[in-house]
Each structure stands twice: as C-alpha cells, then as structure tokens.
Design an enzyme around this catalytic site. Structure first.
Site, PDB file in Angstrom:
ATOM      1  CG  HIS C  96      -1.109   1.598   1.439  1.00 20.63           C
ATOM      2  ND1 HIS C  96      -2.418   1.855   0.734  1.00 20.63           N
ATOM      3  CD2 HIS C  96      -0.985   2.601   2.332  1.00 20.63           C
ATOM      4  CE1 HIS C  96      -2.407   3.688   1.744  1.00 20.63           C
ATOM      5  NE2 HIS C  96      -1.818   3.699   2.407  1.00 20.63           N
ATOM      6  CG  ASP C 125       5.769  18.068 -26.701  1.00 19.61           C
ATOM      7  OD1 ASP C 125       6.155  17.644 -25.652  1.00 19.61           O
ATOM      8  OD2 ASP C 125       4.827  16.764 -27.546  1.00 19.61           O
ATOM      9  CD1 TRP C 161       5.961   3.313   4.041  1.00 17.91           C
ATOM     10  CD2 TRP C 161       7.431   4.344   2.571  1.00 17.91           C
ATOM     11  NE1 TRP C 161       6.169   5.068   4.650  1.00 17.91           N
ATOM     12  CE2 TRP C 161       7.533   4.863   3.539  1.00 17.91           C
ATOM     13  CE3 TRP C 161       8.054   4.588   1.386  1.00 17.91           C
ATOM     14  CZ2 TRP C 161       7.565   6.962   3.450  1.00 17.91           C
ATOM     15  CZ3 TRP C 161       8.602   5.881   1.385  1.00 17.91           C
ATOM     16  CH2 TRP C 161       8.485   6.578   2.152  1.00 17.91           C
ATOM     17  CB  SER C 189      10.206   6.027 -14.286  1.00 17.13           C
ATOM     18  OG  SER C 189       9.195   6.930 -14.801  1.00 17.13           O
ATOM     19  CB  SER C 190      11.416   9.416 -10.394  1.00 13.27           C
ATOM     20  OG  SER C 190      10.192   8.462  -9.951  1.00 13.27           O
ATOM     21  CG  HIS C 273      12.683  15.003   4.901  1.00 10.82           C
ATOM     22  ND1 HIS C 273      11.333  14.032   5.456  1.00 10.82           N
ATOM     23  CD2 HIS C 273      12.393  16.188   4.912  1.00 10.82           C
ATOM     24  CE1 HIS C 273      10.258  15.448   6.269  1.00 10.82           C
ATOM     25  NE2 HIS C 273      10.809  16.685   6.136  1.00 10.82           N
ATOM     26  CD  GLU C 275       9.265   9.701  -2.595  1.00  7.73           C
ATOM     27  OE1 GLU C 275      10.461  10.711  -3.544  1.00  7.73           O
ATOM     28  OE2 GLU C 275       8.188  10.010  -3.290  1.00  7.73           O
ATOM     29  CE1 TYR C 277       8.664  20.153   3.592  1.00  7.32           C
ATOM     30  CE2 TYR C 277      10.441  18.032   4.025  1.00  7.32           C
ATOM     31  CZ  TYR C 277       9.217  18.466   4.085  1.00  7.32           C
ATOM     32  OH  TYR C 277       9.308  19.512   5.545  1.00  7.32           O
ATOM     33  CB  SER C 288       0.393  28.744  -5.604  1.00  9.69           C
ATOM     34  OG  SER C 288       0.432  28.603  -4.332  1.00  9.69           O
ATOM     35  CG  HIS C 322      12.310  14.752  11.618  1.00 11.27           C
ATOM     36  ND1 HIS C 322      12.150  16.194  11.184  1.00 11.27           N
ATOM     37  CD2 HIS C 322      11.846  13.543  10.390  1.00 11.27           C
ATOM     38  CE1 HIS C 322      12.045  15.809   9.565  1.00 11.27           C
ATOM     39  NE2 HIS C 322      11.542  14.880   9.334  1.00 11.27           N
ATOM     40  CG  HIS C 323      12.017  10.385   9.200  1.00  8.30           C
ATOM     41  ND1 HIS C 323      11.253  10.532   8.836  1.00  8.30           N
ATOM     42  CD2 HIS C 323      12.529  11.433   8.453  1.00  8.30           C
ATOM     43  CE1 HIS C 323      10.199  11.620   8.123  1.00  8.30           C
ATOM     44  NE2 HIS C 323      11.070  12.211   7.866  1.00  8.30           N
ATOM     45  CB  THR C 348       5.627  24.261   6.050  1.00  7.19           C
ATOM     46  OG1 THR C 348       7.076  24.181   5.518  1.00  7.19           O
ATOM     47  CG2 THR C 348       4.739  23.557   4.987  1.00  7.19           C
ATOM     48  CE  LYS C 351       6.084  27.427  -0.637  1.00  5.41           C
ATOM     49  NZ  LYS C 351       5.445  27.534  -2.103  1.00  5.41           N
ATOM     50  NE  ARG C 470       4.549   3.638  10.559  1.00  5.29           N
ATOM     51  CZ  ARG C 470       5.261   4.188  10.355  1.00  5.29           C
ATOM     52  NH1 ARG C 470       6.133   4.869  10.438  1.00  5.29           N
ATOM     53  NH2 ARG C 470       5.286   4.138   8.722  1.00  5.29           N
TER      54      ARG C 470
END
Lengths: 57, 382, 555
Positions: C96, C125, C161, C189-190, C273, C275, C277, C288, C322-323, C348, C351, C470
């Site tokens: 998931h 294009d 994950w 791909s990314s 991290h 990622e 963002y 926006s 921080h993870h 953040t 915004k 979790r």
C-alpha cells in the site's frame, strides 16, 4: 554584496518584497546569488550545528 | 457559472464533521485518548511538553482557520464582494514569519533541557540488558547473573477469537520484568536479529534495539505498579505479539523475587541431570510448544505448508531414524528457512520436553523420550 | 514602475529551435498516418497524451493501493486475527505504501506536469518527447514486477515501505530482489521525468517569460525536479547495497559481518525526507493556481512563495534524521535535527498564511476545484501542526512509530497531496476534455471524501497517543473504538472515489456543460488562451507574453 546577502537571507525566510526582488533581477548574472546561497546554506548548517553542540554541553 | 452549494449548508456540514471529531475524542475516555502522564519525572516532563505544544498548535489552528473561515464568509462573491487589489505587504510577511520562529525557539529551550536529562545515564543502581528476538524479549540483570525470556502471555485461542479476550489482551507476558521502585535503572538495548523497539509509554522510554549496537536509556520509577508496552518497530510476522510488562515493586519484594529466581535456576540446573518421566516431559513440552512453536506449526501440529511444515505425522517425528535430525533442527535451526536455532534460547529441559512432546502429541507415536541430560551432553560436545 | 527587461539571450532562440527541431519528427508526423489503437498510446511522444497516460496509471494504482488499504482496515476493524494472516497483512501495508508513494502520487504529479507545464509556459511540447514516452512506459513495467511479487513463493515485500535492513535483507522474503528491480525502474523513470521537466522549463519558455514570470505550479515543479535528481540516486544506491547484501555476500547492513543497520536508515531518509517534499511541493503549486482564481484576486506574495519553496527544498536536506530520533543518535545530532526540523516549519507556515491573505478581501466563490483546495489548506495545516509536535525530539519518543505518526503523514498526503491532485483534476478537466465536471457528482464526491478522510485519519491521532504502535495486525482492546471509526471512514473514503471515476468517464464521453477557452472567470495563465478541449498540438508558435500584463509577479 550586502544586497546579495540580504536577498539570500530573505529567500531563507521565504519573504521578499517586490521592490528588492526587482532590484535583484536587474543584476546581469545569477552567479553571485547562487554562490552566496550555497555558502549561506553551509553557514546555516554550521550555525545550527554549533548551537546544538553548545546546547548539548 | 456553476450552481453553487449555498454557503450556509457548507458551514453546517463542516460543523457536523467537527462535532463528529470531538465526539470521537470523547468516546473512549475510560481507556484514554491522550498520552499517559506516566510514573517517572521524565515521563511527566514529556507529558507537559506534549500538552504545551498541543495547545500552541490548537491556538495557531484557531487563529489561522478563524481568519480563513471569516474571510470565506465575509468576502464571498454571492454576497457581492469585490476583490481588493493588493498582493504583497512585506511588514505583514515579516511578522508572520517572525512570530512562529519565536514560538518555536521558545519551545526548543525546554525540549533541549528534557532531552539532556534523558541522555544522562550515569550513576545507575541496576543495569538491565534488553535483547530483542523475533518475537520475544530477553532480559539480563547484569549484576545478578540472572536472565530470562519474556513471551506473549495471551493464549492463541483469544487471538483467533475462540475464547473471550481478557482485559490485558496482547499486553500480558509470561515472565514480566521486575524492578524496584526508587532506584535508577539503566537499560542497555540490543538485538539478536532485526531491529525492534522497546516501548513502555508510562516510562516514556522508546528505544530501538539494533543488532550490533547498544543503546542506553534510564528510569527511576516512583510508584509501584504494572506498566505495559509493546514492540514499536516492525520486526516481521509477530511484531504485534511481543509485549512488554514491567512490574515495579518495593525493594523487599524485589529482593524476594530475585531469591526465588535464583532458586528456580538452581532447580532447573538440577533438573537437567535427573531422569524425567513421560508425563513430566509432555506437560512441560506442551507449554513450551505453545509459546515457541505454535505460531508457525500451529497448536495442532498441522503447520502452514509450504512455509511451515506440518509436524503431525512428520516422518522425522514418528520414526526412530528421524530422531537425530529432529533434535538437530530444534537445537540449531534450519538454514534457508525461518526455523531458528533454540540452543541459545531454551533451557535443556525445555528443549528435551518440547522434542518429546512433538514426538508424542497429536497422534504422533514415536513413543520415545528425550532426556535433558541427553541434550546437555550433545551441547557440551560442541 | 515598469522594470527594464533584461535582454533575452539570443541563444534561447537557438535552443528552442533545436528543441522544436527535435520534436519536428513528431510534429511532422501528423501529416503521415498516425498509429491507432494501442500502438498510438505505446508510441506517443505527445505531452498531452503522455500526461493523460500518467494520470490514468496513477488512478489505477490509487485504486489498487486503496484496495490494499481497505484490506488493512478490514483486519483492523476489530481486535483479533479476523480476516487475514499477519504475513499477508504486512505485505498489504508495505505494498500500500510503496504503490501510493511511487505509483499513485508521484505519477499523478508527473502527469499534471506533462499536461500543464508546456501549455503554461507556451511550449509546443516537452523538451525531450521520446524520453518522455520511455519514462512513462517504465512505470507499468516496474509496477507489474512489484505486484507480481505477491504471487511468488514467500510473498511480496513485507518489511514496510521504508524497508529497513536487516528485516528487508537477511530476513527478507526471496522476492526482495524483484522489489529492488521494480524500485530501480521507478527511480529511473522519475529521474528521466525530472530531467525532461527541467529541460523544458529552462529552455522552452515563450519569449519574454522570465523565471519570475512563471506560474507557481511551474516553479514548484522546477524545484521538485531538482530534488528528484538529487535524491533518487541515493535511493538507487541504497537498494543496490541491499541487492549486494542479499545476493553477493556483502555486509553493508549486516552487523554480523561488520555492517551497520543504522547506515541504511541514514541513507534511506536522506532520500526519504526530500521525497516527502517531492510529494507536497507540486500540491502547493496547484493550490496557488486555484485559490487566486476563485478569490478573483492575485496570489499574495508571489516572490515569497517562490523563495519559501526554494527554502523548504534546501532545508529538506538537513532534517532527515528526525525520522530516527529513537535509533540512539548522539545528543548533539538529536538537537541539530530537532532545531532544523522546527525551522522548516516556518517557510511552510508562510505558504499557508499567503493563501489566506489571498482569500482576504477577495471575491470568493466555491466551485469544485476551490472546495478541494480549501479543504487542502485546512487539512494540510492539521498535518503540518502535528508535524511540529513530532519535531520536538523528547516528545517524539512517545509519538514515534505509533498511529499518531500514521495520522500525521496521511493528513499531509491524503487530505493534503491527494486532495490537491483532485482539485487539479476538477480545475483543468474542462481544458482537457472540453466539458465541465458534473457538479452534482463532484459535490457528492467532495463531501463524502472530506467526511471519509477525516473519519479515517482523525481518530488515528487518539489511538496513537493512547499507545497503539503502527504496522500491527492485531491490537489491545482499548484501541478498538478508534480503529472501528477509522475503518468505517476508510471504506467511506475508498468507495466515494468511485464517484470521481464517474466524473471522469462523463468528461471523457463529453457529457456535460461545454467549457469555453477561459473555463473559469478568474483564471490567469497561457493555458486558458487555448480552446477547450486543448488540441493535440498547441503553441507551435510561441504565444505572446507581456510581463507587465501577464506575469503573476507584475505590479
């Protein structure tokens, strides 16, 4: 140079006035901004690290 | 351009959502919906930090959402609002950047102080080495030459719903960790296999146990009582089934408990030398089997092939020829499968008993007994 | 004051000529016979078709990943092992997460980038159309491999994950090497997609459009693309190290061989991290664009928004640990990451304030895209505030790896990023299909989604604080009520997404009110000059762009 540092600091905070921005974008070359940005990032990391070091002692 | 939902209804539905959330908060008051304040000075400090930052966030949310919803209400087009034409105000922007910055700095100061206390593991009275295993905890009282495993105490029948679930479902163990109150206890954390995390909310300790590393933490428990927790780092299949139970007792009770444990160890040592009867072995074997083996091989020995082979009618377990291979598999595990080695985990009496049990339960009819002395001889040969 | 424009470098013309030349094969192609049917989609180099493919792929993955989430929620409806076995439960939580992150949210944003960036900057294009085709078609291959692991012996990935070693290496299932291959393909791909986006934005802007004249969606994607290029190779490195550990006897992460399991986490989160963002910055760009349209007022603080995005991107590289507050970092490191994490909250927050200042004294109407965007602002802010709580390291010892964290990142990603993607779909569907999305269905979709998503994730704050870890398939009795609510909400949210499919099907079949070129009264930007639906080839000649009139940063 002071102007460049001020603008980079503004970018760090995420606040910049339109007037200063226009002034920045009059400049011919982006390189002073890029170099200052990279240097200031390093300075920022070092400052936070030394604050942490000081707080830990 | 489009038919729009009337604003009143919009607001009403939002209120309903909000109410449902407040109600969700209220449903479970008896069993709690907030962090426990805990029973140590550190846990209480953490709790008050948590409440401060929580209320700061609530205040920010009220202000921000207040302005937002008021703007949505006051400047809606359906009431003929005309757009203003401003799109920048450096003063305002600097203020709303500086204010959160100051709030965060104000938060960082007490947080730093608490963190420094948590890291001060010096001058401990008692050291306990906590080792994570898939899926049980091992506790070693470093100064006492005492160690034991702590397994899930909830019977599988409750997990499978064949029996009513008890009050401490999944939060109870067979051998709790017993510690005295008022003493500084240093925990050393490591792991035997994958990363686990030892977490007891009432003590506000959560530390990863990592193979090859030793982490530290400490606690002084003020109040006697039983404090429960769980493994907090995904460690494989039975991650949900390795709870922690800490029993904090008075110094006298703790001393008595230590004495009891030493006696039990002495009895065990003596037991590994004497001859055991079939009934004794089967009786003990059943308990060991249900704790250590039943999760994979099932309580009735049927297993879950192909990953976990059936033990019932397993050729290895009903014939004399299979006996050595059977003992070998239990002692040293099976490489390339998830069958672990139990020679370091279980006592010789437990190993002998569980092998005997497997050879004589569920219609298996090998009929032979494995004696603890036989196992200890095999292990001393190595 | 009208600023003097810097002269446009001549080389721009040269570059865009080459680029146009590069796609001339494709452009010339429509005189020849176009492949039809499946081949058309397989061979297409058109940014709109590829954008559509990306988004349809993301939608499919959203439903596959969502079904897995519902299996998880069904098991957690009540305590006890009731529905699936723990092995399968772990595969479901892992898949998931992987599918939603790499298969749904990221491709949806890349699809939006493909569709919108060229039409927002007046380009014919993408800069590299064939590469574009390649980077899309890597994805179905990648995710077919990933999904096929579920049917292999030993099952699919079951280690979360975040695939922490050694659970994913020494103790991983035999299919792990296939998982690594799938991640490599998705990563390639990314990276290719990001290169293409940067090349397009830097080279193919219409004459006179400077960087500070670009719509914010283009800006946020430019910065996101740089983040992707910076961190995807780190992911590739870490999974390659896993591959070596599993198959070639190295011990990068195996303590028994002198390796370091914590190194894995440092590498993973150095990727992970930024990622986070990558999955939220394009959402900022979307909101926006939409908020000013329906507030009929220009975005407040355009320059600040750009600067704040850049600042978030830079800071996102120095907050990763921080993870890892519970892995036993030294005190100094713990403090460093606590402080830097608290600091990233500031840009953040800026915004959110800017969006609200945009609403202030506007002339606001509540069309579907606006509803989703407003819900985004509220719900993303809730996720942001719980993020501030998580930043406080000593308190994080109590939150870490509980449902409080699950609530936090789902608030950022589902009522956050996913709502922004839905807002974008409702906003630009008239441009893509030529008809407005069905309002009745859309409103039902919106309200059921808002109720469902909050019913799912809000109670998770409480079950987490009450102590529920979790990634467990079975839990103690005191968490039962909150879990039941979350499961009911999850099914409500999941099922109501079928309404979104209905909306899209109606649009594709052109059932609905026809949209003019300027589909929304207050909308600004080059894309609204194009007819609705936008023809396959647009801006073959660069459109006129006068900064003093068209720039979002004009005075």
């Amino acid at each position: 140079m002071l102007q460049v540092i001020k603008s980079v600091l503004a970018a760090f905070l995420g606040v910049q006035s339109e007037k200063n921005r226009q002034q920045d974008f009059q400049s011919r070359s982006p390189w002073p901004f890029i170099v200052t940005g990279v240097v200031m990032t390093l300075v920022f990391v070092l400052v936070v690290a030394s604050v942490a070091r000081w707080a830990a002692s | 351009m489009h038919s729009l939902l009337p604003f009143g209804r919009w607001l009403l539905v939002l209120c309903v959502i909000f109410a449902s959330q407040v109600q969700a908060a209220a449903i479970n008051t008896s069993s709690g919906w907030n962090l426990p304040p805990g029973v140590t000075s550190i846990s209480q400090e953490i709790f008050s930090l948590h409440m401060i930052i929580f209320w700061i966030c609530v205040a920010i949310a009220v202000v921000v959402f207040g302005v937002m919803f008021w703007s949505l209400f006051a400047y809606r087009k359906s009431k003929g609002a005309k757009p203003a034409n401003f799109h920048e105000n450096t003063t305002v922007e600097v203020i709303w950047t500086a204010v959160p910055l100051l709030i965060l700095i104000a938060m960082a100061i007490p947080a730093t102080a608490t963190l420094k206390k948590i890291y001060d593991t010096s001058d401990a009275d008692i050291d306990i080495l906590v080792t994570g295993y898939q899926w049980r905890w091992h506790y070693q009282y470093v100064e006492e030459d005492l160690s034991f495993f702590s397994n899930l105490g909830t019977p599988r029948s409750q997990i499978l719903g064949e029996e009513d679930k008890g009050d401490f479902y999944l939060l109870e163990v067979d051998n709790p960790l017993v510690v005295p109150v008022g003493k500084k206890i240093r925990f050393l954390f490591t792991s035997n296999d994958v990363i686990h995390a030892w977490w007891v909310p009432d003590l506000a300790i959560k530390k990863d146990t990592i193979p090859g590393f030793i982490n530290e933490s400490w606690t002084i428990i003020d109040e006697p009582g039983t404090y429960r927790g769980q493994c907090a780092e995904l460690c494989g299949r039975d991650h949900a089934y390795m709870p922690i139970e800490v029993r904090a007792v008075s110094q006298e009770t703790y001393d008595e408990w230590l004495e009891e444990q030493r006696q039990m160890l002495a009895e065990d040592a003596a037991g590994s030398q004497r001859e055991w009867t079939m009934d004794e072995l089967m009786d003990r074997g059943k308990g060991v089997y249900n704790t250590y083996c039943a999760a994979c091989h099932q309580a009735d020995g049927s297993g879950m092939p192909p990953a976990f082979p059936a033990l019932k009618n397993n050729p290895m377990m009903i014939t004399e020829e299979g006996r050595d291979a059977h003992i070998d598999a239990v002692l040293y595990g099976r490489s390339g499968t998830s069958m672990p080695a139990y020679s370091g985990t279980l006592s010789v009496a437990d190993i002998a008993a569980v092998i005997t049990y497997e050879r004589n339960a569920w219609g298996n009819d090998a009929g032979d007994r494995v004696q603890p002395s036989e196992i200890s001889e095999m292990l001393s040969d190595d | 004051m009208v600023p003097e424009l810097p002269p446009r470098p001549d080389k721009h013309q040269a570059i865009s000529d080459t680029a146009a030349g590069g796609s001339a094969v494709d452009q010339g192609g429509h005189h020849h016979e176009q492949p039809t049917g499946l081949l058309r989609w397989l061979l297409t180099t058109n940014h709109k078709e590829i954008g559509t493919l990306y988004m349809l792929f993301a939608l499919l993955m959203f439903f596959i990943g969502g079904t897995m989430a519902l299996i998880v929620r069904a098991e957690l409806f009540q305590p006890g092992m009731t529905f699936v076995v723990p092995e399968f439960f772990n595969q479901m939580t892992t898949m998931h997460g992987l599918i939603m992150v790499f298969g749904a949210i990221m491709p949806a944003f890349v699809g939006l980038a493909n569709w919108l960036i060229p039409v927002q900057i007046g380009a014919p294009d993408m800069a590299l159309p064939r590469l574009n085709n390649f980077s899309f078609w890597l994805l179905p291959v990648s995710f077919t491999i990933l999904l096929s692991t579920l049917f292999m012996e030993g099952g699919g990935p079951n280690f979360g994950w975040t695939f922490y070693a050694p659970l994913s290496t020494t103790y991983g299932p035999p299919s792990t090497s296939f998982f690594i291959l799938a991640m490599h393909l998705a990563g390639i791909s990314s990276i290719l997609g990001a290169i293409n986006i940067i090349a397009t934005i830097l080279n193919l802007r219409t004459p006179n459009m400077r960087l500070m004249d670009m719509p914010l969606f283009v800006w946020t994607w430019l910065i996101t693309a740089f983040l992707l290029i910076a961190v995807m190779p780190v992911l590739a490195g870490v999974i390659t190290m896993m591959l070596l550990d599993i198959n070639f006897g190295t011990s990068f992460f195996d303590a028994a061989g002198g390796g370091d399991p914590v190194l894995f986490q440092h590498l993973f989160w150095f990727f992970g991290h930024p990622e986070v963002y990558i999955m939220i910055l394009p959402a900022f760009g979307i909101v926006s664009a939409i908020v000013p349209t329906f507030a009929r007022k220009r975005l407040f603080g355009y320059a600040s928004m750009v600067y704040a995005t850049a600042s978030i991107a830079l800071l996102s590289f120095v907050v990763w640990a921080h993870h890892m507050f519970t892995v036993g970092l030294p005190l100094t490191a713990q403090l460093f990451f606590m402080y830097s994490t608290m600091l990233i909250a500031v840009p953040t927050g800026v915004k959110v304030f800017n969006w609200i200042a945009t609403l202030f004294r506007g002339s606001i109407s509540f069309e579907l895209p606006m509803l989703f965007s407003l819900a985004f602002i509220v719900q993303f802010t809730i996720g942001g505030l719980s993020g501030v709580m998580l930043a406080i390291a000593p308190v994080d010892f109590q939150y870490h790896d509980t449902y409080f964290v699950v609530a936090h990142f789902h608030y950022v990603l589902v009522p956050g990023a996913v709502f922004a993607i839905l807002a974008a779909a409702y906003y630009w569907l008239p441009k893509w299909s030529g008809v407005y999305p069905n309002v009745k269905l859309g409103l039902a979709h919106f309200w059921l989604s808002v109720i469902g998503v909050n019913l799912t994730f809000f109670p998770m704050h409480f079950s987490g604080l009450a102590g529920m870890p979790r990634r467990i398939p079975d839990y103690a009795l005191q968490f039962a009520d909150f879990n039941m609510l979350s499961s009911i909400g999850g099914f409500l949210f999941g099922i109501s997404q079928l309404l979104f499919v209905a909306v899209i099907v109606l649009c594709i079949r052109k059932k609905g009110e026809k949209a003019p070129a300027q589909a929304w009264e207050g909308a600004e930007g080059l894309e609204w000059q194009l007819p609705s639906p936008a023809p396959l080839h647009t801006f073959d000649t660069p459109p006129e762009f006068i900064p003093e009139r068209d720039s979002p940063s004009r005075h």
